[in-house]
Design a protein around this motif. Structure first.
Motif: not given
Length: 153
Positions: A57-82
């Motif tokens: 729960x906390x881990x997924x939320x933390x990673x989603x926040x990282x992805x959102x920061x990337x999305x705010x910096x660059x125009x991304x179509x998609x992102x995947x983290x496994x």
């Protein structure tokens, strides 16, 4: 944006995951991915295996926040983290970070940004099994230095 974050014990198939990330989006001109694997040596010691733990729960939320920061910096179509957890042996895949965008520059930068933050900020705990016994491993100085460059940009 197509975003997926998964924490799992099972291995993943790189080609399947990349195909799904870029599927059905004709605007995607670039897909960049990073796959991290288990090494058989760390800091001069042989590594027989490692075990990764996380806080569900906390881990997924933390990673989603990282992805959102990337999305705010660059125009991304998609992102995947496994990210895998549990026991792993040398040469096994640990993590996949993949991003898609219209252009390669944004994709490369966003992928590097996500993995740099993931290595230092995501709540994972890594224990290595060495001939000298088990030991918990902290983030390396080089990981922190890699993260510092994004704080100034």
């Amino acid at each position: 944006m197509n975003t997926s974050v998964r924490i799992e014990q099972a291995d993943f198939d790189l080609s399947t995951e990349i195909a799904q990330l870029r599927a059905h989006d004709p605007k995607v001109g670039a897909v960049v991915g990073f796959v991290g694997t288990v090494r058989d040596m760390n800091e001069g010691l042989d590594v027989a295996s490692m075990e990764l733990e996380h806080y569900p729960g906390m881990t997924e939320k933390s990673i989603l926040a990282i992805v959102e920061q990337a999305r705010a910096r660059w125009p991304l179509a998609g992102a995947l983290v496994i990210h895998r957890v549990g026991p792993l042996r040398p040469q096994e895949q640990i993590v996949l970070v993949a991003v898609s965008s219209a252009h390669r520059g944004e994709a490369f930068a966003a992928c590097e940004f996500i993995i740099d933050y993931l290595k230092t900020e995501a709540p994972f705990w890594k224990k290595e099994d060495t001939p000298q016994g088990a030991r918990w491993v902290d983030a390396r100085v080089t990981d922190e230095a890699a993260l510092d460059k994004w704080r100034t940009l």
